[in-house]
Structure formats: C-alpha cells, structure tokens
Design an enzyme around this catalytic site. Structure first.
Site, PDB file in Angstrom:
ATOM      1  N   HIS A 376       0.801  -1.236   0.000  1.00 16.55           N
ATOM      2  CA  HIS A 376       0.000   0.000   0.000  1.00 16.55           C
ATOM      3  C   HIS A 376       0.824   1.271   0.000  1.00 16.55           C
ATOM      4  CE1 HIS A 376      -4.000  -1.805   0.801  1.00 16.55           C
ATOM      5  NE2 HIS A 376      -3.267  -2.759   1.345  1.00 16.55           N
ATOM      6  N   LYS A 567      -8.168  13.944   5.590  1.00 11.41           N
ATOM      7  CA  LYS A 567      -7.344  12.733   5.508  1.00 11.41           C
ATOM      8  C   LYS A 567      -6.323  12.817   6.630  1.00 11.41           C
ATOM      9  CE  LYS A 567      -6.210  14.056   1.250  1.00 11.41           C
ATOM     10  NZ  LYS A 567      -6.130  13.052   0.231  1.00 11.41           N
ATOM     11  N   ARG A 568      -5.527  11.762   6.832  1.00 16.49           N
ATOM     12  CA  ARG A 568      -4.473  11.853   7.830  1.00 16.49           C
ATOM     13  C   ARG A 568      -3.564  13.043   7.513  1.00 16.49           C
ATOM     14  NH1 ARG A 568      -4.087   7.672  11.752  1.00 16.49           N
ATOM     15  NH2 ARG A 568      -2.201   8.791  12.336  1.00 16.49           N
ATOM     16  N   LYS A 573       1.103  14.499   2.046  1.00 18.86           N
ATOM     17  CA  LYS A 573      -0.248  14.836   1.583  1.00 18.86           C
ATOM     18  C   LYS A 573      -0.415  16.344   1.390  1.00 18.86           C
ATOM     19  CE  LYS A 573      -2.297  10.782   3.879  1.00 18.86           C
ATOM     20  NZ  LYS A 573      -2.986   9.979   2.856  1.00 18.86           N
ATOM     21  N   THR A 675      -8.287   6.984  -1.434  1.00 18.72           N
ATOM     22  CA  THR A 675      -9.641   6.470  -1.617  1.00 18.72           C
ATOM     23  C   THR A 675     -10.658   7.563  -1.268  1.00 18.72           C
ATOM     24  OG1 THR A 675      -9.375   5.492   0.586  1.00 18.72           O
ATOM     25  CG2 THR A 675      -9.231   3.999  -1.296  1.00 18.72           C
ATOM     26  N   LYS A 679     -14.425   8.855  -2.998  1.00 18.68           N
ATOM     27  CA  LYS A 679     -15.688   9.174  -2.310  1.00 18.68           C
ATOM     28  C   LYS A 679     -16.189  10.548  -2.756  1.00 18.68           C
ATOM     29  CE  LYS A 679     -13.873   6.518   1.449  1.00 18.68           C
ATOM     30  NZ  LYS A 679     -13.022   6.577   2.639  1.00 18.68           N
TER      31      LYS A 679
HETATM   32  C1  B0W Z   1      -1.088   2.199   7.499  1.00 20.52           C
HETATM   33  C2  B0W Z   1      -0.695   1.884   8.806  1.00 20.52           C
HETATM   34  C3  B0W Z   1       0.627   1.552   9.061  1.00 20.52           C
HETATM   35  C4  B0W Z   1       1.053   1.211  10.439  1.00 20.52           C
HETATM   36  O1  B0W Z   1       0.203   1.195  11.350  1.00 20.52           O
HETATM   37  O2  B0W Z   1       2.222   0.928  10.628  1.00 20.52           O
HETATM   38  C5  B0W Z   1       1.540   1.516   8.035  1.00 20.52           C
HETATM   39  C6  B0W Z   1       1.146   1.819   6.751  1.00 20.52           C
HETATM   40  C7  B0W Z   1      -0.171   2.172   6.468  1.00 20.52           C
HETATM   41  C8  B0W Z   1      -0.563   2.504   5.119  1.00 20.52           C
HETATM   42  N1  B0W Z   1      -1.697   3.103   4.718  1.00 20.52           N
HETATM   43  N2  B0W Z   1       0.159   2.279   4.053  1.00 20.52           N
HETATM   44  N3  B0W Z   1      -0.511   2.725   2.974  1.00 20.52           N
HETATM   45  C9  B0W Z   1      -1.639   3.224   3.394  1.00 20.52           C
HETATM   46  C10 B0W Z   1      -2.682   3.830   2.511  1.00 20.52           C
HETATM   47  O3  B0W Z   1      -3.458   2.758   1.937  1.00 20.52           O
HETATM   48  C11 B0W Z   1      -4.538   3.214   1.153  1.00 20.52           C
HETATM   49  C12 B0W Z   1      -5.320   2.001   0.701  1.00 20.52           C
HETATM   50  O4  B0W Z   1      -4.611   1.280  -0.251  1.00 20.52           O
HETATM   51  C13 B0W Z   1      -4.049   4.039   0.000  1.00 20.52           C
HETATM   52  O5  B0W Z   1      -5.165   4.562  -0.694  1.00 20.52           O
HETATM   53  C14 B0W Z   1      -3.172   5.186   0.490  1.00 20.52           C
HETATM   54  O6  B0W Z   1      -2.634   5.870  -0.624  1.00 20.52           O
HETATM   55  C15 B0W Z   1      -2.069   4.647   1.386  1.00 20.52           C
HETATM   56  O7  B0W Z   1      -1.332   5.733   1.913  1.00 20.52           O
END
Ligand code: B0W
Length: 836
Positions: A376, A567-568, A573, A675, A679
């Site tokens: 991801h 978003k986060r 970002k 994502t 939406k």
């Molecule tokens: C989430 C959590 C953690 C952790 O807790 O360590 C590490 C990595 C992630 C993470 N999240 N890695 N990628 C994502 C997001 O995944 C979504 C779904 O595929 C993507 O749309 C985002 O671009 C991506 O940042």
C-alpha cells in the site's frame, strides 16, 4: 472455565430451527419493544438515546442472524474455496445504517421508532464509530468486505478487536490532544463472542530438535508463554441478497493455567501483572499511518493476528479433512493487507512442518500457493523491518524458518545470477548490519504467489523501483488492483438526496453495478436535471455547514465554494500547500485584490500521529490561520477556514456529500492510491489534484476538462530533486514572496514566537522531499481555474454531474471482481434455502 462443552445434553436440530423474522414495520416495532422494555428494562422515563439504540440494534441483528447462519451453512456444504483477508485494521465506522440499507428496512425502522416517539437520526447518533484503523488502508478493508458480501464471495475478514480504537482528537489552543477511544465501554451489540473457537498463541521459549518415530530430525517450539486468542464475530451483510459474511476479530486473554501457576506459588500481584501483560496485546491500535516504529508490542500484535487466524483455518480444515492437506492450497487463500500480517508466511510453514510433520518442499508449496500480498505504500518509513534479535526473543521458531526460507531463496537467485553478491545482499530477507533486520516486505513477496499495488502508477513504481529486483526475478507475480470504495455506504447511504435523484433518473441498478452511472451523462445538459442536482448539492452543503458550525463554531455560507481536504495529516499529503494557498488568498483580500472574487470556505481535517512533530505543527498552523482569517472583519464571507476535529468515517459521510472541491494534492509518486478522492468524486465533487495515485485514473475517467490538474509528475519530481532550489521559486514569484513574508512575520503566531519556524524551514529546505515550493505556483493558478469554473454555475454543475457519472470504475465491487478473477478464483455461493 469460561466455556464448558455440553456432555450429556445434545441440542435438537429439529427444534432449534430459526424462525424467519419479519422485515415489516410492526414486526420490527414488536421486537424493539421487547428488547427495550424486557431485555434492557427501560420505559418512558428513559432519557438516554443509548437504550433505544441498543434495542433497535438487537432487533436488526436478529434479522441478520438467520441469514448469517444460512451463508455459513452454504460455504460448509459446498466445501468451496475461500479467501481470508488478514488485516491489522478494519475501519468499519457505524454498522447500523449499513445493516438497514443492506436489508432494505430503513423506512420500516424509521416508522417503527416513530411509533415510539423516537427519531431514527438521533438514535443512530448514539452508535460509536468502530475506529479500528488509521485511514485508507483500514477503510479499504471495510469496503472490501461489503463488496465481497454483495458479490456473494466466500471471504472472511480476520483482524484485531482493539479495546481502544483510533484516538479521539480534540483541538485545544489550536493543538491536537489525543483522547483514548474506549469504544466498547457501552458494549457492542454487533459482535458475537465465540469462546468455542479460541486459540492458544505462543511467545518466547526456544526451538528444540528431536527425532520422530521414523528417526527424522524435527523441530518444536517449547517453553513458551501462551496467550489465548478469543474470536468475536461481526456480521457483514451483502446488499439485499441474504448473504451475511463474517469479520472475525481476535481479543487477547490470559490463559487460566498460566494465572494459576503464579497464583499458587504465592505471587498474586505478579500473576495479575502477567495477566495484564497478556491482555495488553489487543489493548490499543497503533495510531501511526504510513510510519513504522518497531515497537515490540506491535510485533506481538502482528503475530497474534497471523497465528490465531491461521490456526482457526487449520482447525476448520482438519475438522473436515483430517490430516489430508492435498487440497488445502486449492481451497484456501490468504490475502495479506500490507506486510503487517506477513508473519503468516512463516507461521503457516511452522504449523505444517512442526505440527503436521510435513517435509519442507510440500509445506513451502502449500504456503506459496495460498499467500497473496498487497503493498500500500512506497514511503520508506512505512516499510516494516524487525530486528532479528527481537524476533529471536519473541518468535524464535519463526526466525529459524525465516532464515531457512531466505537461504533457499538466495540459492535460487544465485543460480539465476551466479556471482552477483550485490544482488544477493539487496534481495536478502535479512538486512545485514550491526543490528540485522528481517525485511517483512521481502518475506511477503517471496512467500506469495501474487504481489499487487493499489493503483496503476503505484504498481508501476513498485516494479521499476522498490521491488525492481523481485520483479526481474518473478515478473508474473506482480499485478495491479486499483482501489475503490463501496457505493452502498459512500453514495446510497451517505447521500440520500442524490440517491433519490439518481434512482429517479436512471433506476436503482447502480447500487450493485456502479458503471450504470454513465447513463447520467445523457442528462448532463438537461436544465431540470441540473436544477435538481444543484438543489441536492445545496441541501448537502447545508448539512455540512451545520456540522462545521457545531464542531468548529465557524459559519460556512452555502453560496461559497466548499473546498475540502480531509485525511491523515502527513507532509506528503501537503496540507501545508493548502494552507499556503489560504494565506495567499488572505493576502489578496488584505491588498484589495478581489476582482472577480469567488467566496470560499476551506475545510481541513485529519489526525496526526501523536509523535509526529511536523504534522502537529501543520495542524497548529491551520488552526492559527483560521482564527486570524475568521476574526478579521474585513474578510467576512470572502474567505472562511475551519479545522474539523476528530475526522472519522461518520463525519466523512456528511463531508463528502457536501463538498464542491476535493483536494488531492500529494507530491506525485507518494500517495499510493487514495480512496477519499473516490468518495468525493462519486458525490459530485470536482478534484484539484496532482498526477498521483488513483488521481490519474480519476482524471482519465472524468476527462481532462472535469479535473483540475497541477504540479510536477512523479518523474519530474525525481528530476527536480537533483537540483532543487526552493528559495529561487520564492524569489521569482511575488505571490509566493508575500505569502512567505506574511507567514514569517509572525502574523499568525503573535504571542508564540518561532512557532512555525520548522515549517518555513522545511519549505525552504533544498532537500524537502515533498517539494512544496516547486508546486506552489501551479497550485495557486489551478485554484484560480477552480474558482472561475465554480463562478460559472452551469459549467460547474456539468463538471459535478460528470464526475459522479464517471465514477463507476471506483467501486470496490470492480476491485473485488478483479482480485477474484486474477488471484482468488472463488465461486459465488448463495446462502442455503431453509426447508419449510
Ligand atoms: C497504514 C498503517 C501503518 C502502520 O500502522 O504501521 C503503516 C502503513 C499504512 C498505510 N496506509 N500504508 N498505505 C496506506 C494507505 O493505503 C490506502 C489504501 O490502499 C491508499 O489509498 C493510500 O494511498 C495509502 O497511503
């Protein structure tokens, strides 16, 4: 014992058969009354909305229960192939609305509650969000489950039942405060505890070698301390199809034996402390989106999920097939949601070798035919590595197996590229160094038959960069599966007014076949349709404006353009770029440069990881700027800015429906997919964005004219990096100069000297990986284009309609069909039909 098996009694199947509960208003009202008055013991003096919520939740859950059983029976009877989606996060949000929508009983429930003088909306508001995830990755898992149930695919989710979900965010003095989210405090009517399926999970100890009956040397893991994993099942209803799949969440519990031993030896407090330590495993979700911090407890959580889930599947397998594993790989698939559950590769090997007594090759063949891995993110800080030392201490037998997997793998690589020691070093699952590390992504790739990225650009970059050498070695493993979102929650549920208009215009099929939305294109020039569309948007903007007023105390005028980024909070970002634009607009207002002005309401929201200093500073900057702008009388309605606290799934349900302009402004090459962007698009927002992640595909679908593009491409970012001089960008751009000057003057931090120094330094840093300065000019220009387009009401309406009309590709129904076609190869299974 918490769970005691029946010995003498046997429940009679003929008598226990479930009755079919009515979906009509009066059946629902009757059951509600039963739960409210009899089970919960409440009456008209009850003034809390919690009890009506609980009573109606049980009423609805009962209606899921019979469908749930029939779905399970069908899967068992068919002995069909199944997929298990292993994820450390499931960001489910609220369950009630979704269950009502999918059962088709929204009106009936509303009427039933009305009968008791209750308003559905108020009752629903009592439900806590199940915030068992950080952001996109966790919400994606939730959307996947919805789509699999709707497609009637035998897919079960496996996750962790965190006692504390994602923290609640409060803003105090413009700063983020984290409040623990004890979401289970009032109980959770949507879960069903299943102590009969609990599993024992091992930690610590060491590997012992011994000779088996046949004289072969074998290994076993001994002297471990054990923790129980207790499953809680959550029903996942499909859309009006009687299928109800399962999300199984594991909760840690101390073993009784373990307690007793300590207790009997007189160390009561130690026994209690040990119990707490065991149960701590599932206490809290790590709130670090796309960043790793190598904490021991996190590795415990990961192994806990992997081991409990795999043992659960093997238990089911053995109940049916005994020790015959010849068909196991044909009947089971494990989809790993990023590397977080990738201990599964070694755990499945361990059980097959040590407990089933298999030889290596047979076990490896089964493992590599059942595991599939989704990546991801390309961000290096998110790539998990665990020190071998920690691994040895916590999971010694797993480490042995990982070493063996690596040795065999590297010998294959060296057969292909003899003498290429650099390549071996680069591809090794173990990163050498003073503190050797296990590279979890490499373990996942080597152990899987499929490796996929989550948008076309991202999958391409994986092949060209991060995983290039693995791609060269096994190109056939690599594939793309562009993300999506479920249109049930993200359009049908969250935007009832638009749903009604779409249903009226093209019928209802789009709820299960989102491509049907293209039919809306035929109406894009229809005046009456446009007018309706406008009315719907206005109504949704009104709803959003009320939310913003309640949560932020800022008044958003619905005639303004609603410009939203939620978003986060992360530097990649680039919420910073957004707020620089706001400062630029403020500067224009103050200079009287307001010709052809378009009033704008900027909404930003999102959580920062608690230890992420820069992200927290960005939140502070946004809030400080908002205070200055909103309190400046000379600004008035020209510009409003708000930071919405505690952004979460249920807030997004209101936000995405009321947005005009969706900010998707990450540095190109950094956002794997996104994502939220989907939406917004589905709900008729226009995107302002870079060519990053799924934005590229969104633009392809919506058409260039209906997407506001700016910024460097991923390859331009890499090129520019070589010789990046942000100060030159500032110097050569009057708007940028003035914006920076205003920011640096302390205008937004009057009594907080130096509060934003780190931010201004990062913008000017020639090594700024996020290249904020490089994209400033094109972003400002693109915002101007957006404002002009918005001021032309007809043009904007068309853009809005076409965005919704072209969003069909971004349904997780499509994503799941692709996973199934290329990776899982499951058959659709209908629930059994109960004989009368
Ligand atoms: C989430 C959590 C953690 C952790 O807790 O360590 C590490 C990595 C992630 C993470 N999240 N890695 N990628 C994502 C997001 O995944 C979504 C779904 O595929 C993507 O749309 C985002 O671009 C991506 O940042």
């Amino acid at each position: 014992m918490a769970f005691q098996p029946l010995k003498k009694s046997k429940i009679k199947k003929s008598v226990i058969k479930m009755k079919t509960l009515g979906l009509d208003t009066s059946s629902i009202a009757n059951d509600f009354q039963q739960y409210f008055c009899h089970t919960l013991g409440r009456d008209q003096t009850c003034f809390s909305s919690h009890y009506p919520y609980e009573a109606i939740a049980y009423t609805i859950r009962d209606r899921l229960m019979e469908r749930w059983k029939r779905t399970r029976h069908a899967y068992e009877k068919n002995d069909c192939k199944r997929t298990f989606y292993l994820s450390m996060e499931f960001l489910m949000g609220r369950a009630m609305g979704n269950a009502m929508l999918n059962l088709g009983i929204e009106n009936e429930v509303e009427e039933a509650l009305h009968h008791f003088g209750l308003h559905l909306e108020e009752v629903m508001d009592s439900e806590h969000d199940a915030g068992l995830g950080n952001g996109g990755l966790g919400r994606l898992a939730a959307c996947f489950l919805d789509s699999c149930a709707t497609l009637q695919l035998p897919v079960r989710g496996f996750g962790i039942r965190y006692e504390y979900g994602m923290f609640r965010q409060r803003i105090e003095n413009c700063e983020q405060i984290e409040i623990p989210d004890h979401w289970l405090r009032d109980g959770n009517p949507w879960e069903l505890e299943r102590p009969e399926y609990q599993q024992t999970i091992q930690f610590g100890g060491y590997t012992e070698h011994y000779r088996d009956d046949k004289g072969n040397t074998r290994a076993r893991w001994v002297s471990t301390y054990d923790v129980m994993a207790v499953p809680y099942d959550i029903p996942i209803p499909g859309y009006r199809n009687n299928t109800v799949n399962t999300l199984r969440l594991w909760s840690a519990k101390a073993t009784d034996e373990f307690n007793l031993e300590e207790f009997n030896s007189g160390s009561y407090t130690e026994a209690v402390a040990a119990k707490n330590a065991a149960e701590n495993i599932t206490m809290v979700l790590y709130p670090n989106d796309t960043s790793e911090n190598g904490k021991e407890l996190r590795l415990r959580q990961q192994y806990f999920l992997a081991s409990a889930s795999i043992k659960d599947i093997l238990r089911e397998w053995k109940e049916k097939h005994g020790n015959d594993f010849s068909q196991f790989a044909d009947k089971n698939c494990f989809q790993l949601n990023d590397t977080h559950p990738s201990c599964s590769v070694a755990e499945l090997m361990r059980i097959l070798l040590d407990e089933q007594g298999m030889e290596w090759d047979e076990a490896w063949s089964i493992t590599t035919k059942t595991m599939a891995y989704t990546n991801h993110t390309l961000l290096p800080e998110a790539l998990e590595k665990w020190s071998t030392q920690l691994f040895k201490q916590l999971l010694p037998r797993l480490l042995d197996i990982i070493y063996e997997i690596n040795a065999r793998f590297l010998s294959e690589v060296s057969c292909r590229w003899p003498g290429d020691s650099e390549r071996l070093k680069a591809m090794s699952i173990i990163e050498e160094g003073p503190d050797p590390q296990v590279r979890m992504a490499y373990l996942a790739i080597v152990g899987s038959f499929s490796v996929n990225g989550v948008a076309e650009l991202h999958s391409q970059l994986l092949k060209e960069g991060l995983f290039k050498q693995f791609y060269d070695f096994t190109p056939d493993k690599f594939n793309n599966k562009t993300n999506g979102v479920t249109q049930r929650r993200w359009l049908a549920w969250c935007n009832p007014a638009l749903k009604k208009l779409i249903n009226h215009t093209i019928g209802k099929e789009w709820v299960v076949d989102l491509d049907q939305l293209t039919q809306l294109k035929a109406h894009v020039n229809n005046k009456k349709f446009q007018q309706h569309w406008h009315q719907v948007k206005l109504q949704n903007k009104q709803r959003l404006s009320e939310l913003v007023f309640n949560d932020c105390g800022v008044k958003f005028d619905t005639d303004s353009i609603f410009d939203v980024q939620v978003k986060r909070i992360h530097e990649y970002k680039r919420q910073l770029l957004n707020i620089l634009h706001v400062i630029h607009l403020y500067d224009r207002i103050k200079r009287g440069d307001t010709k052809n002005w378009v009033n704008r309401c900027v909404l930003i929201g999102g959580k920062s990881a608690p230890g992420y200093y820069m992200a927290k500073s960005i939140i502070k900057l946004i809030c400080n700027v908002a205070n200055v702008v909103n309190n400046d009388k000379s600004v008035g309605d020209l510009l409003k800015v708000a930071f919405i606290p505690n952004y979460r799934v249920s807030a997004m349900e209101i936000i995405c429906a009321g947005t005009d302009l969706s900010e998707q402004i990450s540095t190109a090459g950094k956002e794997a997919s996104g994502t939220g962007n989907m939406k917004f698009m589905m709900n008729g927002a226009v995107t302002i964005g870079t060519l990053d992640g799924a934005n590229i595909e969104i633009r392809e679908e919506a058409g260039e004219d209906n997407f506001i593009l700016f910024g460097l491409t991923a390859s331009e970012v890499e090129e520019t990096k070589k010789n990046y001089n942000p100060e030159a960008y500032i110097r050569n751009d009057d708007d940028f100069m003035r914006t920076m000057k205003l920011l640096e003057s302390g205008h937004f931090n009057q009594f907080e000297l130096g509060a934003f120094d780190a931010i201004t330094h990062s913008i000017k840093n020639p090594y700024d990986p996020w290249m904020v300065a490089a994209d400033f000019r094109t972003y400002i220009d693109a915002q101007k284009v957006a404002a002009e387009a918005f001021s032309d009401k007809k043009r904007w309406l068309k853009m809005s309609i076409l965005n919704t009309a072209c969003s069909g590709r971004f349904s997780t129904d499509r994503t799941m069909m692709e996973y199934n076609r290329d990776i899982w190869k499951l058959k659709k299974i209908l629930p059994t039909v109960e004989k009368k």
